[in-house]
Structure formats: structure tokens, C-alpha cells
Design a protein around this motif. Sequence first.
Motif, mmCIF file in Angstrom:
data_model
loop_
_atom_site.group_PDB
_atom_site.id
_atom_site.type_symbol
_atom_site.label_atom_id
_atom_site.label_comp_id
_atom_site.label_asym_id
_atom_site.label_seq_id
_atom_site.Cartn_x
_atom_site.Cartn_y
_atom_site.Cartn_z
ATOM 1 N N GLU A 217 0.846 3.222 -2.388
ATOM 2 C CA GLU A 217 0.901 3.253 -0.924
ATOM 3 C C GLU A 217 -0.449 2.858 -0.331
ATOM 4 O O GLU A 217 -0.525 2.110 0.645
ATOM 5 C CB GLU A 217 1.324 4.635 -0.449
ATOM 6 C CG GLU A 217 2.784 4.945 -0.749
ATOM 7 C CD GLU A 217 3.209 6.314 -0.269
ATOM 8 O OE1 GLU A 217 2.347 7.074 0.233
ATOM 9 O OE2 GLU A 217 4.413 6.631 -0.380
ATOM 10 N N TYR A 218 -1.531 3.360 -0.915
ATOM 11 C CA TYR A 218 -2.875 2.975 -0.461
ATOM 12 C C TYR A 218 -3.078 1.467 -0.593
ATOM 13 O O TYR A 218 -3.639 0.816 0.305
ATOM 14 C CB TYR A 218 -3.944 3.716 -1.280
ATOM 15 C CG TYR A 218 -5.345 3.200 -1.050
ATOM 16 C CD1 TYR A 218 -6.085 3.602 0.058
ATOM 17 C CD2 TYR A 218 -5.925 2.294 -1.940
ATOM 18 C CE1 TYR A 218 -7.368 3.110 0.278
ATOM 19 C CE2 TYR A 218 -7.205 1.804 -1.738
ATOM 20 C CZ TYR A 218 -7.916 2.219 -0.629
ATOM 21 O OH TYR A 218 -9.180 1.733 -0.405
ATOM 22 N N CYS A 219 -2.623 0.899 -1.682
ATOM 23 C CA CYS A 219 -2.863 -0.516 -1.972
ATOM 24 C C CYS A 219 -2.160 -1.456 -0.996
ATOM 25 O O CYS A 219 -2.521 -2.633 -0.918
ATOM 26 C CB CYS A 219 -2.439 -0.856 -3.394
ATOM 27 S SG CYS A 219 -3.499 -0.143 -4.677
ATOM 28 N N VAL A 220 -1.144 -0.977 -0.277
ATOM 29 C CA VAL A 220 -0.468 -1.827 0.709
ATOM 30 C C VAL A 220 -0.744 -1.353 2.142
ATOM 31 O O VAL A 220 -0.042 -1.728 3.075
ATOM 32 C CB VAL A 220 1.051 -1.928 0.450
ATOM 33 C CG1 VAL A 220 1.307 -2.663 -0.849
ATOM 34 C CG2 VAL A 220 1.726 -0.565 0.439
ATOM 35 N N THR A 221 -1.806 -0.556 2.303
ATOM 36 C CA THR A 221 -2.231 -0.093 3.627
ATOM 37 C C THR A 221 -3.472 -0.874 4.049
ATOM 38 O O THR A 221 -4.431 -1.000 3.272
ATOM 39 C CB THR A 221 -2.522 1.415 3.611
ATOM 40 O OG1 THR A 221 -1.333 2.109 3.195
ATOM 41 C CG2 THR A 221 -2.935 1.913 4.987
ATOM 42 N N GLU A 222 -3.463 -1.385 5.267
ATOM 43 C CA GLU A 222 -4.522 -2.304 5.710
ATOM 44 C C GLU A 222 -5.830 -1.601 6.049
ATOM 45 O O GLU A 222 -5.845 -0.538 6.661
ATOM 46 C CB GLU A 222 -4.037 -3.080 6.946
ATOM 47 C CG GLU A 222 -2.864 -3.992 6.665
ATOM 48 C CD GLU A 222 -2.325 -4.678 7.920
ATOM 49 O OE1 GLU A 222 -2.988 -4.580 8.972
ATOM 50 O OE2 GLU A 222 -1.251 -5.293 7.843
ATOM 51 N N ASP A 223 -6.925 -2.256 5.622
ATOM 52 C CA ASP A 223 -8.268 -2.051 6.158
ATOM 53 C C ASP A 223 -8.907 -0.701 5.853
ATOM 54 O O ASP A 223 -9.737 -0.209 6.618
ATOM 55 C CB ASP A 223 -8.265 -2.303 7.670
ATOM 56 C CG ASP A 223 -7.950 -3.755 8.010
ATOM 57 O OD1 ASP A 223 -8.038 -4.610 7.101
ATOM 58 O OD2 ASP A 223 -7.602 -4.033 9.166
ATOM 59 N N GLY A 224 -8.589 -0.126 4.704
ATOM 60 C CA GLY A 224 -9.269 1.098 4.291
ATOM 61 C C GLY A 224 -10.578 0.848 3.580
ATOM 62 O O GLY A 224 -11.343 1.790 3.347
ATOM 63 N N ALA A 225 -10.870 -0.410 3.229
ATOM 64 C CA ALA A 225 -12.087 -0.736 2.475
ATOM 65 C C ALA A 225 -12.559 -2.129 2.884
ATOM 66 O O ALA A 225 -12.554 -3.071 2.087
ATOM 67 C CB ALA A 225 -11.820 -0.670 0.977
ATOM 68 N N ASN A 226 -12.980 -2.254 4.130
ATOM 69 C CA ASN A 226 -13.175 -3.587 4.707
ATOM 70 C C ASN A 226 -14.525 -4.215 4.381
ATOM 71 O O ASN A 226 -15.420 -4.318 5.220
ATOM 72 C CB ASN A 226 -12.951 -3.536 6.223
ATOM 73 C CG ASN A 226 -11.679 -4.278 6.603
ATOM 74 O OD1 ASN A 226 -11.334 -5.254 5.964
ATOM 75 N ND2 ASN A 226 -10.988 -3.802 7.606
ATOM 76 N N ILE A 227 -14.655 -4.623 3.134
ATOM 77 C CA ILE A 227 -15.756 -5.496 2.709
ATOM 78 C C ILE A 227 -15.141 -6.650 1.922
ATOM 79 O O ILE A 227 -13.971 -6.602 1.551
ATOM 80 C CB ILE A 227 -16.821 -4.757 1.865
ATOM 81 C CG1 ILE A 227 -16.174 -4.002 0.700
ATOM 82 C CG2 ILE A 227 -17.642 -3.815 2.719
ATOM 83 C CD1 ILE A 227 -15.952 -4.786 -0.521
#
Length: 243
Positions: A217-227
Amino acid sequence: MNKPTLYTILSPRLLDLYDLENAVVVIIDVFRATSTIATALFNGAQLVYPVAEVQDCIEKGKALNAITAGERDGKVIEGLQYGNSPAEYPASFIKGKILVLTTTNGTKLLHLALKQGASTVITGSFPNLSAVCNYLIAQNKNVILGCSGWKDRFNIEDTLFAGAVIHRIKSHFTIHCDSSLMAEDMHKLHQTDRIQFIRETTHWHRLQAYGLEKDLEYCVTEDGANIVPVYHPEDKALHPESW
């Protein structure tokens, strides 16, 4: 002025049909390599070394006093310290450290792209979607969106991410590419029910069996690690850049 081109490759087996020498190649392995790489660097890892083989991972880890991590078929590899889960790399653990990573699909495609002469290689997934899009627009170069798939076979999650990128940046590129059109259409069809749609995929079922549903679920959620992880050939490592 002519716009740069954008193509989507749906399997590593198709990579040699494209000219990578003047392009930014985006390595996409949503479940889970490129999600993990972005997360580790966002949380303060100094560098990530992507390696193709397990023994190389072990040897490089020893030489650099680094964390060794990886998986084959979704499972942690014997002889390595950690796996390929983004949840394993919070800032409290990874900040200031070096990670050496090997995976079934993503690191393999990255090395294939380098061997084929890619001028610039970055990695992308939903956790760094916006940063990847900003980077690609700013570079104003041809783009190859490279889907790692599963053991050279097509998969949905990587193609969905390619479609999400295309949907955001297509006005900046010339796109005459049926796989790109398909990827964007898939994204538009499922952008409001992405997680539910992803639950139908073979990779979801494969990894869910190992108790990795929260990972997915995390892997298809946008912009949690924006680098943007950018590959530097001089030290053969991925470095974080802010975009």
C-alpha cells in the motif's frame, strides 16, 4: 523547437530496441526496489549502491562497512542483513549510513540500462512521483520509462506508475508510443481506485503471502519520499537530489 521524446518500455527484454545514449532512463520497480531506494535516501541514507548479484552485494557491504540488503522472489536473501521493505529504513535506522541493495528485477534493469549506454539513470516509484516528474521536465532530454516487470514479464504496477508520470508531464514531450498511451489510459482508469486495482495483480498476491500488505500500500501511495535517486557513474551509487 522540437520537444524531447518519451517512450515506455514494458519489459527489460525490450530495452535493446531503444536508444538510451541521449536519454534519461527511469528505472521503475514499484514492488519494491525503487520504492525502497527512494525511502532510504529520503530518510537520510548517504548513498545506495544497486548491485545485480548477491555475492557482489556481500563483498561491497564488507568493503564499505555498509548495510547489505536484498531479495529474490520477495524473500530476504541468506547472507544479507536486511530485506527490500521500505519499512525497514526509517530515519532512526538509515540516516548517515550506506545501503548496498540487490533485487530480483529493479537492480537488474538498472545495470542493463548502464550497459546499453544510458546517459542518465534515475529511479522512480509512487513515493517519489512528483520529484521524478519535476526532474524530467527540468532536464529537457529524451526519456525512457523502464518498467522492471517480473522476471522479464509485464506487470501492472510498474506500468501504472509510468502512466502517472506521463499524465503529468506529457505536454513537455513528443510521445508517439503505444505502450505510453496504454500506460496513461490505465492510470486514468484507476487513479481513484489504485490500491483496490493493485490488489488484483499477481505481484500483490505473491508478496501478500509474506505479510507485506502494508509495504505494498505504501509503494502505491504518492509522494511519501520526494527525492530523486540519481546514479553517479564515478562511484556507481545512487545519490539523493531534491526536486
